[in-house]
Scaffold this active site. Structure first.
Site, mmCIF file in Angstrom:
data_model
loop_
_atom_site.group_PDB
_atom_site.id
_atom_site.type_symbol
_atom_site.label_atom_id
_atom_site.label_comp_id
_atom_site.label_asym_id
_atom_site.label_seq_id
_atom_site.Cartn_x
_atom_site.Cartn_y
_atom_site.Cartn_z
ATOM 1 N N HIS A 113 16.756 17.520 10.874
ATOM 2 C CA HIS A 113 17.242 16.642 9.809
ATOM 3 C C HIS A 113 16.073 15.724 9.442
ATOM 4 O O HIS A 113 15.428 15.158 10.325
ATOM 5 C CB HIS A 113 18.450 15.835 10.293
ATOM 6 C CG HIS A 113 18.788 14.710 9.366
ATOM 7 N ND1 HIS A 113 18.962 14.899 8.014
ATOM 8 C CD2 HIS A 113 18.947 13.368 9.580
ATOM 9 C CE1 HIS A 113 19.224 13.731 7.448
ATOM 10 N NE2 HIS A 113 19.212 12.790 8.371
ATOM 11 N N THR A 133 13.545 5.690 1.440
ATOM 12 C CA THR A 133 14.064 6.921 2.050
ATOM 13 C C THR A 133 15.323 7.412 1.334
ATOM 14 O O THR A 133 16.158 8.073 1.928
ATOM 15 C CB THR A 133 14.339 6.732 3.565
ATOM 16 O OG1 THR A 133 15.389 5.771 3.736
ATOM 17 C CG2 THR A 133 13.111 6.250 4.312
ATOM 18 N N LYS A 156 8.269 12.536 14.813
ATOM 19 C CA LYS A 156 8.571 11.696 15.990
ATOM 20 C C LYS A 156 9.542 12.441 16.909
ATOM 21 O O LYS A 156 9.357 12.474 18.128
ATOM 22 C CB LYS A 156 9.252 10.384 15.548
ATOM 23 C CG LYS A 156 8.338 9.341 14.905
ATOM 24 C CD LYS A 156 9.224 8.168 14.435
ATOM 25 C CE LYS A 156 8.515 7.171 13.570
ATOM 26 N NZ LYS A 156 7.712 6.211 14.301
ATOM 27 N N ASP A 164 0.845 -1.191 0.000
ATOM 28 C CA ASP A 164 0.000 0.000 0.000
ATOM 29 C C ASP A 164 0.885 1.247 0.000
ATOM 30 O O ASP A 164 1.720 1.426 0.902
ATOM 31 C CB ASP A 164 -0.871 -0.052 1.281
ATOM 32 C CG ASP A 164 -1.831 1.123 1.383
ATOM 33 O OD1 ASP A 164 -1.788 2.019 0.514
ATOM 34 O OD2 ASP A 164 -2.614 1.128 2.363
ATOM 35 N N CYS A 215 25.071 12.801 8.102
ATOM 36 C CA CYS A 215 24.226 13.947 7.712
ATOM 37 C C CYS A 215 24.527 15.204 8.513
ATOM 38 O O CYS A 215 23.916 16.241 8.283
ATOM 39 C CB CYS A 215 22.754 13.596 7.892
ATOM 40 S SG CYS A 215 22.263 12.190 6.922
ATOM 41 N N SER A 254 18.270 3.200 14.346
ATOM 42 C CA SER A 254 18.681 4.545 13.907
ATOM 43 C C SER A 254 17.650 5.598 14.312
ATOM 44 O O SER A 254 17.991 6.729 14.635
ATOM 45 C CB SER A 254 18.926 4.580 12.390
ATOM 46 O OG SER A 254 17.721 4.560 11.658
ATOM 47 N N GLU A 268 28.674 13.090 2.450
ATOM 48 C CA GLU A 268 29.063 11.717 2.781
ATOM 49 C C GLU A 268 29.007 10.871 1.520
ATOM 50 O O GLU A 268 28.952 9.649 1.573
ATOM 51 C CB GLU A 268 28.191 11.146 3.902
ATOM 52 C CG GLU A 268 26.710 11.145 3.643
ATOM 53 C CD GLU A 268 25.941 10.466 4.765
ATOM 54 O OE1 GLU A 268 26.211 9.287 5.014
ATOM 55 O OE2 GLU A 268 25.063 11.113 5.361
ATOM 56 N N ASN A 326 15.630 11.930 1.226
ATOM 57 C CA ASN A 326 16.764 12.225 2.097
ATOM 58 C C ASN A 326 17.915 12.777 1.265
ATOM 59 O O ASN A 326 18.389 12.127 0.336
ATOM 60 C CB ASN A 326 17.210 10.957 2.844
ATOM 61 C CG ASN A 326 18.131 11.274 4.015
ATOM 62 O OD1 ASN A 326 18.536 12.431 4.201
ATOM 63 N ND2 ASN A 326 18.458 10.271 4.807
HETATM 64 P P1 HMG Z 1 9.948 -0.170 7.747
HETATM 65 O O1 HMG Z 1 10.347 -1.162 8.740
HETATM 66 O O2 HMG Z 1 9.793 -0.637 6.359
HETATM 67 O O3 HMG Z 1 8.607 0.555 8.119
HETATM 68 O O4 HMG Z 1 11.037 0.976 7.737
HETATM 69 P P2 HMG Z 1 7.634 0.319 9.354
HETATM 70 O O5 HMG Z 1 7.028 -1.003 9.272
HETATM 71 O O6 HMG Z 1 8.320 0.750 10.641
HETATM 72 O O7 HMG Z 1 6.524 1.395 8.987
HETATM 73 C C1 HMG Z 1 6.847 2.742 8.951
HETATM 74 C C2 HMG Z 1 5.609 3.513 9.386
HETATM 75 O O8 HMG Z 1 4.595 3.346 8.383
HETATM 76 C C3 HMG Z 1 4.988 3.040 10.710
HETATM 77 O O9 HMG Z 1 4.523 4.193 11.373
HETATM 78 C C4 HMG Z 1 3.806 2.199 10.250
HETATM 79 O O10 HMG Z 1 2.763 2.114 11.202
HETATM 80 C C5 HMG Z 1 3.357 2.982 9.028
HETATM 81 P P3 HMG Z 1 5.131 4.617 12.812
HETATM 82 O O11 HMG Z 1 4.798 3.517 13.741
HETATM 83 O O12 HMG Z 1 6.628 4.722 12.621
HETATM 84 O O13 HMG Z 1 4.501 5.924 13.099
HETATM 85 N N1 HMG Z 1 2.572 2.228 8.045
HETATM 86 C C6 HMG Z 1 1.506 2.738 7.413
HETATM 87 N N2 HMG Z 1 0.887 3.942 7.496
HETATM 88 C C7 HMG Z 1 -0.199 4.148 6.691
HETATM 89 N N3 HMG Z 1 -0.701 3.218 5.831
HETATM 90 C C8 HMG Z 1 -0.118 2.011 5.724
HETATM 91 C C9 HMG Z 1 1.035 1.724 6.531
HETATM 92 N N4 HMG Z 1 1.857 0.654 6.678
HETATM 93 C C10 HMG Z 1 2.786 0.975 7.605
HETATM 94 N N5 HMG Z 1 -0.613 1.107 4.878
HETATM 95 C C11 HMG Z 1 12.475 2.694 8.473
HETATM 96 C C12 HMG Z 1 11.025 2.243 8.364
HETATM 97 C C13 HMG Z 1 12.558 4.139 8.911
HETATM 98 C C14 HMG Z 1 13.189 1.830 9.517
HETATM 99 C C15 HMG Z 1 13.167 2.529 7.092
HETATM 100 O O14 HMG Z 1 12.587 3.381 6.161
HETATM 101 C C16 HMG Z 1 14.664 2.737 7.107
HETATM 102 O O15 HMG Z 1 15.449 1.868 7.458
HETATM 103 N N6 HMG Z 1 15.139 3.971 6.688
HETATM 104 C C17 HMG Z 1 16.544 4.316 6.640
HETATM 105 C C18 HMG Z 1 17.069 4.705 7.996
HETATM 106 C C19 HMG Z 1 16.591 6.065 8.436
HETATM 107 O O16 HMG Z 1 16.195 6.896 7.665
HETATM 108 N N7 HMG Z 1 16.704 6.320 9.769
HETATM 109 C C20 HMG Z 1 16.311 7.589 10.327
HETATM 110 C C21 HMG Z 1 17.139 7.966 11.534
HETATM 111 S S1 HMG Z 1 18.891 7.901 11.194
HETATM 112 C C22 HMG Z 1 19.209 9.354 10.276
HETATM 113 O O17 HMG Z 1 18.371 10.200 10.173
HETATM 114 C C23 HMG Z 1 20.522 9.454 9.617
HETATM 115 C C24 HMG Z 1 20.521 9.202 8.127
HETATM 116 O O18 HMG Z 1 19.961 10.311 7.439
HETATM 117 C C25 HMG Z 1 21.934 8.916 7.647
HETATM 118 C C26 HMG Z 1 23.031 9.907 7.973
HETATM 119 O O19 HMG Z 1 23.130 10.481 9.045
HETATM 120 O O20 HMG Z 1 23.914 10.030 7.105
HETATM 121 C C27 HMG Z 1 19.696 7.983 7.760
#
Ligand code: HMG
Length: 392
Positions: free
Chosen positions: A234, A153, A243, A30, A112, A202, A80, A277
């Site tokens: 960020h 992302t 969050k 979805d 970042c 993360s 990076e 991102n």
């Molecule tokens: P995931 O496991 O695929 O997603 O990855 P999920 O199952 O946790 O779902 C995400 C959200 O969607 C949840 O909401 C679900 O409920 C919702 P939440 O509980 O979080 O509020 N959801 C829905 N909502 C509406 N309709 C639906 C539906 N289904 C689910 N049908 C994850 C999520 C962020 C882990 C993944 O995207 C990821 O690994 N991303 C990369 C890491 C990242 O961005 N981390 C952020 C912090 S670290 C950072 O910011 C540094 C960075 O920029 C790097 C740097 O510093 O260089 C990454």
């Protein structure tokens, strides 16, 4: 007293825009998981003849066209997505922009976060000599493996900023709060072109680091939470900012529901939602979004919550200056975003899997970008950039 801060700011991004519906279709999930669940709609994808140098040069060109190059003696290039282990990406950019030789150029890295370090270093340089202006550029391409949780992302973008005395946009406060913890939430070993991430940890690491930096900021005499008009976070995905804002509010005894936190940040997330991102650039894309979507910011204090995995965080604040709005700058940003060409899933995978030669062999890159600066070829272990306006 002379103030120091952000005098001008400009955005560049990739040639293509991939609607996350393409990704959701392919994954058979979805699309609301992306649009609502992580708060992302579109990701920018660079063409084969674009990279962090060409995007940075495009953003910096706007700054130079509007402000000239006088007084710029330093370029700080935050990324990076470095294109060379030795030579700073900013040196390639300096060449493309035809800048004078009497400039020092250096590249900064800490995931970042490093653009924020660049801003703080630039501010110190300008405070020492207010006749100097520092060009700070943040430019990155976020790449995760196909099929990984991080895939939706991804994104790409560059933000160029001019740091000066008596800035026209944002005067920085002296107080800042910092936080460092040696962790492995996200990283990219030298042999990989995509990042490795422990997504869930993360998210927690980000929030803990920002809260830690906030506590340090307050202990250094920083402003109270209730005195801030909003916070530019960020934004690896825009839900992350929401969050983090709830947690920061709670740390200040303010309880916000998710819709209340979303409302508080609404003007800061418009652009990141459709860029994805952009790592080092992301928080400054949030600032651009805020400036373009609020007309009541003059004299108000804005906070910035910068996070780079690994991890380093910094919270700082600044006061928005009267006359900060600039219709031409806003139009240019929107034109940049609207000019992107739609990309389908097949085209996205082709670009994602294309690899640059690792043995020094020559490869010409197809002319795709509409931007002035191109990565034209690889040859003899070198990257060949061209300025299409001056190339013979
Ligand atoms: P995931 O496991 O695929 O997603 O990855 P999920 O199952 O946790 O779902 C995400 C959200 O969607 C949840 O909401 C679900 O409920 C919702 P939440 O509980 O979080 O509020 N959801 C829905 N909502 C509406 N309709 C639906 C539906 N289904 C689910 N049908 C994850 C999520 C962020 C882990 C993944 O995207 C990821 O690994 N991303 C990369 C890491 C990242 O961005 N981390 C952020 C912090 S670290 C950072 O910011 C540094 C960075 O920029 C790097 C740097 O510093 O260089 C990454």
């Amino acid at each position: 007293m002379t103030t120091v801060g952000i005098h001008d700011i400009a955005l560049a991004t990739g040639h293509y825009a991939l609607d996350l519906a393409e990704l959701a279709d392919h994954m058979g999930i979805d699309v609301q998981k992306f649009y609502v669940g992580i708060g992302q709609q579109i990701m920018s994808v660079p063409a084969a003849d674009e990279d962090v140098v060409t995007m940075a040069a495009t953003a910096a060109r706007d700054i130079l066209d509007r402000n000239g190059a006088d007084g710029i003696r330093t370029i700080l290039f935050a990324t990076e997505t470095g294109v060379d282990q030795s030579k700073a990406a900013g040196v390639f950019m300096h060449g493309l922009l035809g800048l004078p030789s009497s400039i020092r150029v250096v590249e900064l890295k800490q995931a970042c976060y490093s653009a924020t370090a660049a801003i703080q270093m630039a501010a110190a340089m300008v405070a020492r000599d207010p006749s100097e202006r520092v060009l700070v550029v943040a430019s990155d391409v976020a790449r995760y493996d196909l099929g990984s949780s991080g895939e939706p992302t991804q994104g790409a973008g560059a933000v160029a900023m001019l740091i000066t005395a008596d800035p026209a946009i944002l005067a920085l406060d002296a107080a800042t709060g910092v936080f460092t913890a040696d962790i492995s939430d996200f990283w990219r070993p030298n042999y990989r072109s995509t990042a490795i991430v422990d997504g869930k940890s993360s998210v927690t690491a980000y929030m803990d680091a920002v809260t830690g930096a906030w506590k340090d900021y307050r202990s250094r005499g920083g402003r109270a939470f209730e005195d801030l008009v909003t916070v530019c976070y960020h934004q690896p995905f825009t839900k992350m900012a929401i969050k983090a804002h709830r947690q920061l509010a709670a740390a200040n005894d303010v309880r916000l529901t998710p819709p209340e936190a979303a409302e508080a940040l609404a003007d800061t997330i418009v652009y990141n939602r459709v860029v994805g991102n952009s790592y080092t650039a992301s928080m400054y894309v949030a600032l651009l979004s805020l400036l373009d979507h609020r007309d009541d910011l003059a004299g108000q204090a804005v906070a910035f919550a910068s996070y780079g995995s690994g991890s380093v965080a910094e919270v700082f604040t600044g006061v928005v200056q009267p006359g900060y709005q600039d219709a031409a700058r806003t139009a240019r940003t929107r034109e940049t975003l609207d000019a992107r060409a739609p990309l389908d899933y097949t085209g996205y995978v082709e670009l994602h899997e294309a690899a640059e030669p690792r043995d020094g062999s020559a490869k010409d890159l197809p002319v795709t970008t509409k931007g002035r600066y191109r990565l034209a070829a690889y040859a003899d272990h070198r990257r060949i950039y061209v300025d299409t306006e001056t190339a013979a």
